[in-house]
Design a protein around this motif. Structure first.
Motif, PDB file in Angstrom:
ATOM      1  N   GLU A  68      33.279 -29.390 -31.554  1.00 15.30           N
ATOM      2  CA  GLU A  68      32.334 -28.758 -32.473  1.00 15.30           C
ATOM      3  C   GLU A  68      32.566 -27.258 -32.586  1.00 15.30           C
ATOM      4  OE1 GLU A  68      31.788 -30.928 -30.090  1.00 15.30           O
ATOM      5  OE2 GLU A  68      29.683 -31.511 -30.034  1.00 15.30           O
ATOM      6  N   GLY A  69      33.206 -26.659 -31.587  1.00 10.80           N
ATOM      7  CA  GLY A  69      33.426 -25.218 -31.606  1.00 10.80           C
ATOM      8  C   GLY A  69      34.601 -24.827 -32.488  1.00 10.80           C
ATOM      9  N   LEU A  70      35.406 -25.806 -32.890  1.00  2.00           N
ATOM     10  CA  LEU A  70      36.621 -25.456 -33.633  1.00  2.00           C
ATOM     11  C   LEU A  70      36.809 -26.241 -34.918  1.00  2.00           C
ATOM     12  CD1 LEU A  70      39.379 -25.050 -30.883  1.00  2.00           C
ATOM     13  CD2 LEU A  70      38.689 -23.331 -32.539  1.00  2.00           C
ATOM     14  N   PHE A  71      36.018 -27.294 -35.127  1.00  6.84           N
ATOM     15  CA  PHE A  71      36.421 -28.223 -36.194  1.00  6.84           C
ATOM     16  C   PHE A  71      36.330 -27.660 -37.596  1.00  6.84           C
ATOM     17  CE2 PHE A  71      32.306 -30.988 -36.761  1.00  6.84           C
ATOM     18  CZ  PHE A  71      31.517 -29.856 -36.645  1.00  6.84           C
ATOM     19  N   ILE A  72      35.443 -26.692 -37.825  1.00  5.75           N
ATOM     20  CA  ILE A  72      35.367 -26.101 -39.154  1.00  5.75           C
ATOM     21  C   ILE A  72      36.649 -25.311 -39.440  1.00  5.75           C
ATOM     22  CG2 ILE A  72      34.118 -24.434 -40.575  1.00  5.75           C
ATOM     23  CD1 ILE A  72      32.635 -27.066 -40.200  1.00  5.75           C
ATOM     24  N   ALA A  73      37.118 -24.570 -38.417  1.00  2.00           N
ATOM     25  CA  ALA A  73      38.350 -23.812 -38.585  1.00  2.00           C
ATOM     26  C   ALA A  73      39.552 -24.738 -38.707  1.00  2.00           C
ATOM     27  CB  ALA A  73      38.538 -22.860 -37.398  1.00  2.00           C
ATOM     28  N   GLN A  74      39.529 -25.853 -37.961  1.00  2.00           N
ATOM     29  CA  GLN A  74      40.637 -26.804 -38.065  1.00  2.00           C
ATOM     30  C   GLN A  74      40.666 -27.453 -39.449  1.00  2.00           C
ATOM     31  OE1 GLN A  74      39.716 -29.119 -34.550  1.00  2.00           O
ATOM     32  NE2 GLN A  74      41.371 -28.159 -33.406  1.00  2.00           N
ATOM     33  N   LYS A  81      39.720 -25.924 -42.202  1.00  2.00           N
ATOM     34  CA  LYS A  81      40.305 -24.924 -43.101  1.00  2.00           C
ATOM     35  C   LYS A  81      41.821 -24.863 -42.949  1.00  2.00           C
ATOM     36  CE  LYS A  81      38.815 -22.270 -45.481  1.00  2.00           C
ATOM     37  NZ  LYS A  81      38.633 -22.373 -46.944  1.00  2.00           N
ATOM     38  N   THR A 133      34.407 -36.764 -34.239  1.00  2.00           N
ATOM     39  CA  THR A 133      34.012 -35.463 -34.766  1.00  2.00           C
ATOM     40  C   THR A 133      35.061 -34.837 -35.681  1.00  2.00           C
ATOM     41  OG1 THR A 133      32.806 -35.176 -32.708  1.00  2.00           O
ATOM     42  CG2 THR A 133      33.077 -33.231 -34.077  1.00  2.00           C
ATOM     43  N   PRO A 150      43.381 -21.742 -35.404  1.00  2.00           N
ATOM     44  CA  PRO A 150      41.994 -21.897 -35.871  1.00  2.00           C
ATOM     45  C   PRO A 150      41.028 -20.953 -35.153  1.00  2.00           C
ATOM     46  CG  PRO A 150      42.967 -24.038 -35.519  1.00  2.00           C
ATOM     47  CD  PRO A 150      43.946 -23.034 -34.997  1.00  2.00           C
ATOM     48  N   TRP A 183      41.453 -17.568 -36.681  1.00  2.00           N
ATOM     49  CA  TRP A 183      40.855 -17.592 -38.024  1.00  2.00           C
ATOM     50  C   TRP A 183      39.340 -17.509 -37.931  1.00  2.00           C
ATOM     51  CZ3 TRP A 183      37.360 -20.748 -40.498  1.00  2.00           C
ATOM     52  CH2 TRP A 183      37.278 -20.617 -41.895  1.00  2.00           C
ATOM     53  N   GLN A 184      38.813 -18.247 -36.951  1.00  2.00           N
ATOM     54  CA  GLN A 184      37.372 -18.315 -36.786  1.00  2.00           C
ATOM     55  C   GLN A 184      36.793 -16.959 -36.375  1.00  2.00           C
ATOM     56  OE1 GLN A 184      35.722 -22.250 -35.584  1.00  2.00           O
ATOM     57  NE2 GLN A 184      35.406 -21.132 -33.700  1.00  2.00           N
ATOM     58  N   PHE A 243      31.985 -15.272 -45.930  1.00  2.00           N
ATOM     59  CA  PHE A 243      32.919 -16.294 -46.394  1.00  2.00           C
ATOM     60  C   PHE A 243      32.119 -17.507 -46.848  1.00  2.00           C
ATOM     61  CE2 PHE A 243      37.540 -17.357 -46.049  1.00  2.00           C
ATOM     62  CZ  PHE A 243      37.466 -18.601 -46.639  1.00  2.00           C
ATOM     63  N   GLN A 277      35.810 -19.840 -51.079  1.00  2.00           N
ATOM     64  CA  GLN A 277      36.468 -21.137 -51.147  1.00  2.00           C
ATOM     65  C   GLN A 277      37.338 -21.214 -52.395  1.00  2.00           C
ATOM     66  OE1 GLN A 277      36.768 -23.053 -48.569  1.00  2.00           O
ATOM     67  NE2 GLN A 277      35.615 -24.867 -49.163  1.00  2.00           N
ATOM     68  N   PHE A 336      27.569 -34.145 -30.563  1.00  2.00           N
ATOM     69  CA  PHE A 336      27.642 -34.201 -32.016  1.00  2.00           C
ATOM     70  C   PHE A 336      27.590 -35.637 -32.550  1.00  2.00           C
ATOM     71  CE2 PHE A 336      30.091 -34.723 -35.885  1.00  2.00           C
ATOM     72  CZ  PHE A 336      29.469 -33.825 -36.721  1.00  2.00           C
ATOM     73  N   LYS A 366      24.706 -36.911 -34.962  1.00  2.00           N
ATOM     74  CA  LYS A 366      25.102 -37.082 -36.365  1.00  2.00           C
ATOM     75  C   LYS A 366      24.854 -38.522 -36.836  1.00  2.00           C
ATOM     76  CE  LYS A 366      27.216 -35.985 -40.238  1.00  2.00           C
ATOM     77  NZ  LYS A 366      26.089 -36.019 -41.174  1.00  2.00           N
ATOM     78  N   GLY A 403      25.968 -28.602 -32.557  1.00  2.00           N
ATOM     79  CA  GLY A 403      27.108 -29.227 -33.229  1.00  2.00           C
ATOM     80  C   GLY A 403      26.809 -29.602 -34.668  1.00  2.00           C
ATOM     81  N   ILE A 413      26.412 -26.523 -36.954  1.00  2.00           N
ATOM     82  CA  ILE A 413      27.686 -25.962 -37.412  1.00  2.00           C
ATOM     83  C   ILE A 413      28.250 -26.820 -38.539  1.00  2.00           C
ATOM     84  CG2 ILE A 413      30.082 -25.461 -36.768  1.00  2.00           C
ATOM     85  CD1 ILE A 413      29.069 -24.955 -33.923  1.00  2.00           C
ATOM     86  N   TYR A 414      28.176 -28.133 -38.353  1.00  2.00           N
ATOM     87  CA  TYR A 414      28.698 -29.056 -39.371  1.00  2.00           C
ATOM     88  C   TYR A 414      27.980 -28.840 -40.693  1.00  2.00           C
ATOM     89  CZ  TYR A 414      29.882 -33.386 -41.758  1.00  2.00           C
ATOM     90  OH  TYR A 414      30.319 -34.300 -42.673  1.00  2.00           O
ATOM     91  N   GLY A 424      29.084 -25.471 -42.239  1.00  2.00           N
ATOM     92  CA  GLY A 424      30.459 -25.442 -42.720  1.00  2.00           C
ATOM     93  C   GLY A 424      30.720 -26.488 -43.775  1.00  2.00           C
ATOM     94  N   ALA A 425      30.540 -27.760 -43.422  1.00  2.00           N
ATOM     95  CA  ALA A 425      30.880 -28.842 -44.341  1.00  2.00           C
ATOM     96  C   ALA A 425      29.810 -29.017 -45.409  1.00  2.00           C
ATOM     97  CB  ALA A 425      31.070 -30.144 -43.566  1.00  2.00           C
ATOM     98  N   PHE A 468      31.224 -20.576 -44.350  1.00  2.00           N
ATOM     99  CA  PHE A 468      32.154 -20.568 -43.221  1.00  2.00           C
ATOM    100  C   PHE A 468      31.958 -19.360 -42.318  1.00  2.00           C
ATOM    101  CE2 PHE A 468      34.177 -23.458 -46.191  1.00  2.00           C
ATOM    102  CZ  PHE A 468      34.515 -24.503 -45.339  1.00  2.00           C
ATOM    103  N   SER A 480      30.049 -21.162 -34.125  1.00  2.00           N
ATOM    104  CA  SER A 480      31.103 -21.799 -33.332  1.00  2.00           C
ATOM    105  C   SER A 480      31.543 -20.902 -32.181  1.00  2.00           C
ATOM    106  CB  SER A 480      32.321 -22.108 -34.197  1.00  2.00           C
ATOM    107  OG  SER A 480      31.962 -22.920 -35.276  1.00  2.00           O
ATOM    108  N   VAL A 509      29.125 -21.089 -29.441  1.00  4.05           N
ATOM    109  CA  VAL A 509      29.247 -22.331 -28.663  1.00  4.05           C
ATOM    110  C   VAL A 509      30.439 -22.248 -27.720  1.00  4.05           C
ATOM    111  CG1 VAL A 509      29.754 -24.803 -28.835  1.00  4.05           C
ATOM    112  CG2 VAL A 509      28.078 -23.768 -30.359  1.00  4.05           C
TER     113      VAL A 509
END
Lengths: 290, 306
Positions: A130-136, A138, A222, B37, B40-41, B49, B54, B242, B246, B262, B265-266, B269-270, B275, B282, B285
């Motif tokens: 969960e700490g990285l998946f948004i960046a992954q 992208k 996830t 990543p 980037w994060q 962002f 996007q 998560f 979820k 978790g 964040i989802y 972001g999603a 972002f 993130s 966390v």
């Protein structure tokens, strides 16, 4: 109990009643823990008519494998199975190769940066998806690898390889280097000595770590959720999720969902039972010498 | 190092570089899939962002803007508090039940112990998503066996929707997480208990120590290393629930009232393509996990040195 000599008869009677009570508690707890798994199997064999009747059926009397048949006929199971199998095989093969090389490095060599590397893999192993998946997500979308086997496999390999190295390290270290040297004295090259002597001794370690990598990749939800959004690239966990999504608002064929869950769970349960001991000792390490 | 003595057969330079060459594949894949990543994060957490970015607009730097906005957002603190509470409550309950089951497995005859071990192993082996479908079915408001059993016992649970109310939502989530995590604790502590020497316990018994005294004064100090590692892993794992949250949200509850870190964040972001904010949460966390992992990594490193 060697202490029974000093325990009086009355105490022994009390001891045996307490043993009976504890046994009863043990059986009840075992049944409670087993119940969800039993319920999955039970429901998977019952028809929807039985499952939606007023009282639940606690045994699959008059059950059939119809639910399993309709899962196979549903058309989306086999593609998801294929996706999961291909990803898992790729992850296992690449992880074992990479982890094996790294395990040899850290258990057979002392070099500058070794502690730093060990520290890094231990920390990486703890990082939550969960700490990285948004960046992954992208990253994958920017290189055009969303919904692809290669893309998700790279992410899985990175998250599984640290613990695989950690598991294999113990096995490599357990094989005495003297054995190889003796073989080299007898005229084998270093590579030959390694392949003929060390490698066969490593087989149990490779199997255990391979199964670990398989389970991680097979069960992962996830990262798959964000990276594999196309219906056509779903893995089994995503496919299963499709069944219960919005279950509050639509009628669900629970018999089919349970048959589907059983199909996903069976290979995992078999593999898991094979490596459970190794995984526990890898996680808690020297704290347990079972 | 006996392995070093073989260097006579290999050129010195190659020997020195060999370990680094062996690490190259692992390092490359870790840098690619996690290092990049992460970088980037970090950068994105300092930028605005959103949806516009996007579609290719440049992202303006806002410094610590995202963090400041988050730190002053009461909703984030609600989610953080909820996550920590859920994490500590489930970890504590898991430890308690796991310890009791480990002691129980020591006390009962072999047949009962094997029954317990099989049941626990099966629960442990269940893939998380399959476990979630089963539990959703057990707690189904309409035909679930839980409601049926409770109603049969005379309680008012007919057609009760467990997932609608946040409190009972988290109670169900906690039951599932505990069911899945207790086996690991029970097995680890059971293995730990075999290290407690029988003679010492017997000697204490002859000296008149009660079972409680024997447990707290002898057993617990001896298995303390196992307890602390298992507890720490539970806390770290229960922060990342998560999948369970979820999937329970999917089957019909209000996400904003049931989000943990978790799923938050989802959603950022999603769901809303924010972002910048998602990255900032993130990072939070990750820092939390790394801080918690410090002790675990140190004890593992000690083993590596040994």
């Amino acid at each position: 109990m060697s202490s029974s000599r000093v325990v009086s008869t009355r105490a022994r009677a009390r001891y045996s009643t307490s043993k009976v009570v504890l046994s009863v508690v043990g059986v009840v707890v075992a049944l409670v823990w087993f119940f969800p798994v039993y319920w999955m199997l039970n429901s998977s064999l019952l028809s929807n008519v039985v499952l939606t009747s007023n009282a639940p059926s606690f045994a699959p009397i008059g059950g059939s494998f119809d639910n399993f048949v309709s899962v196979f006929q549903g058309g989306s199971f086999l593609p998801a199975l294929g996706m999961s199998v291909v990803i898992a095989l790729l992850v296992v093969a690449v992880c074992l190769l990479f982890a094996f090389l790294a395990a040899v490095a850290i258990s057979r060599f002392r070099f500058r940066g070794r502690t730093g590397f060990v520290l890094a893999i231990l920390f990486v192993q703890m990082l939550p998806a969960e700490g990285l998946f948004i960046a992954q997500y992208k990253l994958m979308s920017s290189v055009g690898l969303l919904n692809s086997v290669i893309g998700i496999s790279i992410l899985y390999i990175a998250s599984v390889v640290p613990f695989t190295i950690w598991m294999l390290r113990g096995f490599v270290a357990g094989i005495p280097a003297d054995l190889e040297e003796a073989a080299m004295v007898d005229g084998l090259s270093r590579t030959q000595a390694f392949l003929r002597i060390t490698f066969p001794l490593l087989a149990p370690g490779l199997v255990a770590s391979g199964v670990y990598a398989f389970l991680q990749s097979w069960n992962e939800f996830t990262v798959a959720l964000v990276v594999l959004q196309d219906q056509s690239s779903q893995t089994l966990p995503l496919w299963l999720r499709g069944f219960i999504q919005a279950s509050a608002s639509k009628a669900i064929d629970w018999g089919q969902v349970m048959a589907a869950s059983t199909l996903v769970a069976i290979p995992v349960i078999i593999f898991f039972l094979l490596v459970q001991g190794r995984m526990t000792s890898g996680l808690v390490g020297g704290a347990v010498k079972g | 190092m006996t392995a070093m003595s073989t260097r006579l057969t290999v050129p010195r330079r190659r020997r020195r570089l060999a370990p680094y060459a062996l690490l190259v594949p692992t390092v490359v894949v870790l840098v690619l899939a996690m290092g990049y990543p992460l970088a980037w994060q970090l950068v994105t957490s300092l930028q605005q962002f959103g949806l516009a970015q996007q579609f290719g607009q440049p992202a303006p730097f806002v410094g610590l803007g995202n963090y400041i906005r988050l730190a002053t957002d009461p909703y984030l603190w609600t989610v953080v508090g909820r996550s920590l509470l859920f994490c500590f409550a489930t970890a504590a309950a898991t430890m308690l039940i796991g310890t009791l089951l480990a002691l129980l497995m020591r006390a009962v005859p072999a047949a009962v112990r094997i029954m317990l071990q099989i049941a626990l192993l099966l629960a442990w082996a269940m893939p998380v998503v399959a476990a979630m479908t089963v539990w959703t079915w057990l707690f189904d408001w309409h035909r679930g066996v839980v409601n049926w059993l409770l109603s049969a016992a005379g309680l008012p649970f007919q057609q009760h929707n467990w997932l609608q109310n946040p409190l009972s939502f988290f109670a169900v989530a906690a039951i599932i997480v505990i069911w899945m995590s207790v086996p690991f604790v029970a097995f680890s502590l059971f293995a730990g208990l075999t290290q407690v020497p029988e003679e010492v316990l017997e000697a204490a018994q002859m000296d008149g120590a009660t079972p409680a005294q024997r447990f707290w004064r002898i057993t617990v100090p001896i298995i303390r290393p196992v307890i602390s590692i298992v507890l720490l892993l539970q806390i770290i794992w229960d922060l990342r629930v998560f999948t369970q949250i979820k999937l329970l949200q999917d089957s019909g509850s209000i996400a904003s009232e049931t989000n943990l870190l978790g799923t938050y964040i989802y959603q950022l972001g999603a769901g809303s393509s924010d972002f910048g904010t998602a990255s900032a949460v993130s990072i939070f966390v990750l820092i939390l996990t790394i801080a918690l992992s410090g002790f675990y990594v140190r004890s593992m490193l000690k083993e590596d040195k040994a």
